[in-house]
Design an enzyme around this catalytic site. Structure first.
Site, PDB file in Angstrom:
ATOM      1  N   SER A  54       0.834  -1.204   0.000  1.00 43.33           N
ATOM      2  CA  SER A  54       0.000   0.000   0.000  1.00 43.33           C
ATOM      3  C   SER A  54       0.868   1.254   0.000  1.00 43.33           C
ATOM      4  O   SER A  54       1.985   1.257   0.512  1.00 43.33           O
ATOM      5  CB  SER A  54      -0.905   0.018   1.232  1.00 43.33           C
TER       6      SER A  54
HETATM    7  N1  SAH Z   1      -0.584  -4.791   4.289  1.00 43.25           N
HETATM    8  C1  SAH Z   1       0.004  -5.095   3.019  1.00 43.25           C
HETATM    9  C2  SAH Z   1      -0.944  -4.803   1.879  1.00 43.25           C
HETATM   10  C3  SAH Z   1      -0.948  -5.929   0.919  1.00 43.25           C
HETATM   11  S1  SAH Z   1      -2.198  -5.888  -0.328  1.00 43.25           S
HETATM   12  C4  SAH Z   1       1.353  -4.397   2.834  1.00 43.25           C
HETATM   13  O1  SAH Z   1       1.656  -3.474   3.590  1.00 43.25           O
HETATM   14  O2  SAH Z   1       2.119  -4.789   1.964  1.00 43.25           O
HETATM   15  C5  SAH Z   1      -3.456  -6.919   0.384  1.00 43.25           C
HETATM   16  C6  SAH Z   1      -3.120  -8.362   0.684  1.00 43.25           C
HETATM   17  O3  SAH Z   1      -4.325  -8.998   1.110  1.00 43.25           O
HETATM   18  C7  SAH Z   1      -2.614  -9.170  -0.500  1.00 43.25           C
HETATM   19  O4  SAH Z   1      -1.351  -9.702  -0.180  1.00 43.25           O
HETATM   20  C8  SAH Z   1      -3.678 -10.282  -0.669  1.00 43.25           C
HETATM   21  O5  SAH Z   1      -3.122 -11.520  -1.076  1.00 43.25           O
HETATM   22  C9  SAH Z   1      -4.277 -10.361   0.727  1.00 43.25           C
HETATM   23  N2  SAH Z   1      -5.632 -10.921   0.799  1.00 43.25           N
HETATM   24  C10 SAH Z   1      -6.655 -10.752  -0.082  1.00 43.25           C
HETATM   25  N3  SAH Z   1      -7.758 -11.403   0.351  1.00 43.25           N
HETATM   26  C11 SAH Z   1      -7.435 -11.993   1.538  1.00 43.25           C
HETATM   27  C12 SAH Z   1      -8.160 -12.808   2.464  1.00 43.25           C
HETATM   28  N4  SAH Z   1      -9.430 -13.160   2.256  1.00 43.25           N
HETATM   29  N5  SAH Z   1      -7.524 -13.247   3.600  1.00 43.25           N
HETATM   30  C13 SAH Z   1      -6.205 -12.893   3.816  1.00 43.25           C
HETATM   31  N6  SAH Z   1      -5.475 -12.126   2.962  1.00 43.25           N
HETATM   32  C14 SAH Z   1      -6.082 -11.682   1.837  1.00 43.25           C
END
Ligand code: SAH
Length: 221
Positions: A68
């Site tokens: 993000s």
């Molecule tokens: N907090 C992260 C943001 C990553 S983007 C950072 O700072 O890098 C969001 C993430 O949510 C992705 O890696 C995706 O694979 C995960 N995601 C999507 N749906 C999900 C679910 N149902 N349960 C757990 N993770 C999920």
């Protein structure tokens, strides 16, 4: 190998924090953490390192996911109002950058990722960096079976949910707060105060437009 924290990174982070302040982020503990924490450690490609400290840049990581933007990380973390020793569940571990911030802010952190490759890589990185976050693999839309009967003070969702996930709301303590982008197509950043068990006692604040990768159901091995 962890890339070294060179003076250019320190300078870029100082600029990043100045931009965050000018955009209205005021939580001093959070700003201190973001000034200190090397964001480039959490992504593989150091060619992108300047971009990484632009407050408005989301950058691709593995598995078609993104780390993000710094502004979004700061915005969500400020809304979360996390205090030391609180239990916090992060949904969407991704790169682990947000996870590390929650740890640095003194939270007892639990984090869930559904992409196995990201889960393995980030779990190792967080442990190499000595963070005590507990990492889980799975789809957290309705919570994970191994997390049943555990309740959190705070829940932070870093992917866009189609609606408020009731299973996750159940895992929030009464008095707790969830920050979550919600919506199909257009998303809104919601802050939900769970003032009681009954949904009629949930106070929902709308904090405006959000743009996150979708929250997907099922594990991806
Ligand atoms: N907090 C992260 C943001 C990553 S983007 C950072 O700072 O890098 C969001 C993430 O949510 C992705 O890696 C995706 O694979 C995960 N995601 C999507 N749906 C999900 C679910 N149902 N349960 C757990 N993770 C999920």
């Amino acid at each position: 190998m962890i890339p070294p924290d060179q003076p250019k990174y320190v300078a870029w982070r100082r600029q990043m924090v100045e931009s965050l302040i000018s955009r209205g982020i005021g939580n001093q503990r959070l700003l201190d953490v973001m000034r200190k924490l090397p964001r480039h450690i959490f992504v593989g490609d150091t060619l992108l390192d300047r971009i990484l400290y632009d407050v408005d840049q989301a950058v691709a990581i593995d598995c078609g996911q993104t780390i993000s933007k710094p502004y979004t990380v700061a915005w969500q973390t400020e809304l979360l109002d996390l205090h030391p020793m609180m239990t916090v569940l992060e949904v969407g571990t991704g790169s682990g950058y947000q996870t590390a911030i929650l740890c640095e802010m003194g939270g007892r952190v639990f984090t869930v990722e559904r992409q196995a490759q990201l889960f393995r890589k980030t779990k190792k990185l967080l442990s190499d960096l000595n963070y005590k976050a507990r990492c889980f693999l799975g789809d957290c839309f309705n919570g994970l079976p191994e997390m049943k009967d555990f309740y959190y003070d705070r829940i932070l969702v870093t992917c866009g949910a189609p609606e408020i996930p009731l299973g996750l709301m159940q895992m929030l303590k009464v008095g707790g707060v969830m920050v979550i982008p919600v919506g199909v197509g257009a998303q809104r950043m919601l802050r939900i105060f769970k003032d009681g068990e009954d949904p009629s006692q949930w106070r929902i604040e709308d904090h405006g437009d959000a743009h996150f990768v979708p929250m997907l159901q099922g594990r991806n091995f």
